[in-house]
Design a protein around this motif. Structure first.
Motif, mmCIF file in Angstrom:
data_model
loop_
_atom_site.group_PDB
_atom_site.id
_atom_site.type_symbol
_atom_site.label_atom_id
_atom_site.label_comp_id
_atom_site.label_asym_id
_atom_site.label_seq_id
_atom_site.Cartn_x
_atom_site.Cartn_y
_atom_site.Cartn_z
ATOM 1 N N PRO B 80 3.099 -7.242 3.106
ATOM 2 C CA PRO B 80 3.030 -6.895 1.680
ATOM 3 C C PRO B 80 2.356 -5.546 1.421
ATOM 4 N N TYR B 81 1.312 -5.220 2.225
ATOM 5 C CA TYR B 81 0.546 -4.015 1.904
ATOM 6 C C TYR B 81 1.289 -2.736 2.252
ATOM 7 N N LEU B 82 2.470 -2.852 2.866
ATOM 8 C CA LEU B 82 3.258 -1.653 3.162
ATOM 9 C C LEU B 82 4.535 -1.598 2.333
ATOM 10 N N ARG B 83 4.680 -2.506 1.371
ATOM 11 C CA ARG B 83 5.919 -2.509 0.578
ATOM 12 C C ARG B 83 5.734 -1.761 -0.739
ATOM 13 N N PRO B 84 6.804 -1.104 -1.206
ATOM 14 C CA PRO B 84 6.686 -0.321 -2.444
ATOM 15 C C PRO B 84 6.839 -1.177 -3.692
#
Lengths: 303, 380
Positions: B80-84
């Motif tokens: 999740p922490y790398l999704r836009p």
């Protein structure tokens, strides 16, 4: 509006029944009186007795003589007691820190485990309390003594060559202390970690925090109340501990708790023992207050 | 260069294990495409898979099979922490140990945005949700509606490609919810970000969305605009879930290019309507007639109309009526024990009781062909 008729009630006599009916303060005081009586009998009176005792003198045969004697406190400033005091403080702080470091991962795992695993693990953590504390410390003596359980395992696995001679050392005392107080750290930590909702960690991840950052910025601050509670529950009794040091520390490892125990039981100098107790209490109080003030940013979470 | 779509689902399946050792299929072969800048809603009852779909976009769940594509990039197992994308959670999930400012700044700090820019953007975000002066409060000191706005500001301040909203208004009272619906819609038009909205409230979905995916049992039954899914539902479930409707069952008798004739089983009478999907003669179907699209004529008053050939005619008796102001809701008994609801608009203001239907009136029921929808029991 008409004016109220002149009151014809004469000066009221005090009546318990009436004040209980009409006076909210009296009602409140009456309702909490069981708690007050409990506190008074079990805390205030004994504390007063110890305070008074600490200013009295020891008689020739170890009896208490009613003669004012501030020397009890002066004697505590002797270098030997100062050393013991500092050592006790070190053991207390060390025990607390080790319990926190060892207990946090356990509590974290507990809080994240499935309901079934969780209840099993909680049961295991509480299981030792079913056995007498002194018997468990004796068990540690068997484990730690020269050529004991630990030595035979380590030597059997060729990790160590000779016995470690752990028993009757400060290390043994620390092991015993950490063993004894670990559950008191784990349980409050678990309670506060369990309240950290998964959605908060999801929110942190969603906002771009990798797991370790989410832990530092969300989980850790939210577990501060548990850390404070666990620290207090560990530090205060650790400061007064004497059984562990007695059994695992031998003659070389003396805590302030042992000094007090000796004064009351062996040296029969009750006033001096009482003075040492008072100093221990003050020391613990100052430390705890200082600590809770420092960690006070979590106070609003202590619900 | 932007990709064609903000979000794509390619044949996405999500299967969860149950504690009893079996499995449930939460999302069942869903394929869809959401355009940039669209306000797209997932609408369905609880357990239909709408939240799971959203969580797969956010990265909290990974598809069992199929692909989730965001802005042209296949997400696979990207955390999740790398999704836009950013999410507004149903529970808001505000950080209670931080004040409002810190909550909104959190996401920017994670991006290592410089401090002055953080201050500026958080300020703007607070203004945007009309809470400019609340920065120093803690979430606990705010009302539900205010907390909701903070959650919105916290997600929008990151300027995500896609904003995911998981029933964000569910905890608010009705009046506030209506206000927030309009506000959210206005906000979405203002910022131009793709909003993906999960709700079980059909009115909410109809009010705000450009397009809606109606979900049931893990499947996206119909995807379309508000008018389309209300006026031309593609199956019985969609017609039933969106708005109110009368159902009559029957079998297809005859098919032409744009007309379907159905033999109603309860009345043993034919009715003509427009079909949806691939129908075949002899197929069991549901005929859906919205209560506001039924026209009644009082038989006793002999105002019987000429049929134009574009209307179906049924006969019935009024069972009960309820006057609710804008219209009168009439329950009719057709022969064969079939009940039908009809809402007669009170277009003329009068106190004359004769002007309103009452129990026992015999009526003719006109249903224009285009108001008569012939639907398969389920989309295949």
């Amino acid at each position: 509006m008409t004016t109220a008729p002149a009151s014809e009630a004469p000066a009221k006599k005090f009546s318990l029944g009436r004040s209980l009916r009409e006076n909210r303060v009296a009602q409140g005081l009456f309702l909490i009186s069981p708690a007050n009586i409990y506190l008074f009998v079990l805390i205030v009176i004994p504390l007063l007795m110890v305070t008074v005792l600490s200013f009295l003198s020891r008689g020739e045969y170890g009896q208490v003589v009613f003669k004012f004697n501030p020397d009890n406190y002066a004697r505590l400033f002797d270098a030997i007691y100062g050393k013991i005091m500092i050592f006790s403080l070190g053991v207390g702080v060390g025990t607390t820190v080790l319990c926190l470091l060892l207990g946090y991962p356990v509590a974290y795992y507990l809080a994240r485990a499935s309901a079934r695993t969780r209840s099993l693990l909680l049961f295991l953590i509480l299981l030792p309390f079913w056995t007498n504390f002194i018997i468990r410390i004796y068990a540690w003596m068997m484990i730690l003594r020269s050529g004991g359980f630990l030595d035979s395992i380590l030597m059997g696995m060729h990790i160590t060559r000779g016995p470690l001679d752990l028993l009757y050392t400060p290390t043994a005392v620390m092991i015993g202390m950490v063993y004894e107080f670990l559950p008191f750290m784990v349980l409050p930590l678990y309670t506060s970690l369990e309240k950290v909702e998964n959605s908060l960690l999801e929110a942190a991840a969603d906002l771009g925090a990798p797991p370790w950052k989410a832990f530092l910025r969300v989980t850790l601050p939210l577990s501060v109340p548990g850390m404070i509670a666990g620290t207090i529950l560990t530090f205060i009794p650790a400061m007064g501990m004497f059984v562990v040091s007695n059994l695992l520390g031998g003659a070389k490892t003396i805590l302030i708790g042992n000094v007090i125990q000796n004064q009351f039981l062996t040296a029969r100098d009750w006033p001096f023992g009482a003075a040492a107790s008072m100093v221990l209490m003050l020391l613990t109080m100052v430390f705890t207050l200082y600590y809770t003030r420092k960690a006070g940013f979590g106070e609003e979470l202590l619900v | 260069m932007k990709s064609d779509f903000a979000v794509e689902f390619h044949d996405v399946v999500k299967v969860f294990p149950t504690p009893e050792g079996s499995t449930v299929t939460a999302v069942d072969h869903v394929s869809l495409e959401i355009k940039h800048g669209e306000f797209f809603s997932f609408l369905g009852p609880s357990g239909c898979g709408k939240t799971t779909s959203l969580r797969m976009m956010a990265g909290f769940e990974w598809p069992t099979s199929g692909e989730v594509v965001i802005d042209g990039k296949t997400m696979g197992r990207i955390p999740p922490y790398l999704r836009p994308v950013n999410t507004v959670f149903q529970s808001y999930a505000l950080f209670q140990h931080m004040n409002v400012f810190q909550n909104i700044a959190f996401g920017l700090e994670m991006e290592k945005v410089p401090k002055p820019e953080i201050n500026r953007r958080v300020g703007e975000a607070l203004e945007m949700v009309k809470l400019g002066s609340m920065g120093r409060r803690t979430p606990k000191q705010l009302s539900g509606g205010q907390q909701q706005r903070i959650a919105l500001a916290r997600a929008l301040v990151k300027r995500p490609e896609v904003l995911l909203l998981d029933e964000p208004l569910g905890a608010l009272d009705l009046k506030l919810r209506k206000e927030m619906q309009l506000e959210l819609k206005a906000l979405q038009e203002q910022v131009g970000i793709t909003f993906i909205y999960v709700t079980h409230d059909q009115e909410e979905a109809l009010t705000m969305s450009n397009r809606i995916a109606v979900m049931s049992k893990g499947r996206a039954l119909q995807i379309g605009g508000a008018v389309e899914i209300y006026e031309r539902p593609n199956c019985r479930f969609v017609a039933d879930f969106i708005g109110e409707t009368n159902f009559m069952t029957g079998t297809v008798k005859a098919l032409t290019k744009d007309r379907v004739t159905v033999l109603l089983s309860a009345l043993n009478q034919e009715i003509t309507g427009i079909g949806s999907g691939a129908l075949s003669v002899g197929q069991a179907v549901a005929v859906s007639i919205r209560p506001e699209k039924v026209r009644l004529v009082d038989e006793d008053k002999k105002k019987v109309k000429e049929l134009h050939g574009t209307e179906n005619l049924l006969h019935g008796k009024v069972v009960t009526t309820a006057y609710i102001g804008s219209d009168t809701r009439v329950v009719l008994d057709l022969s064969g024990g079939l009940r039908m609801r009809a809402w007669e608009q009170n277009a003329i203001s009068t106190l004359d009781p004769e002007a309103y239907y009452s129990a026992g009136d015999a009526v003719q029921i006109y249903i224009p062909v285009e108001n008569t929808l012939v639907l398969p029991e389920d989309v295949s």
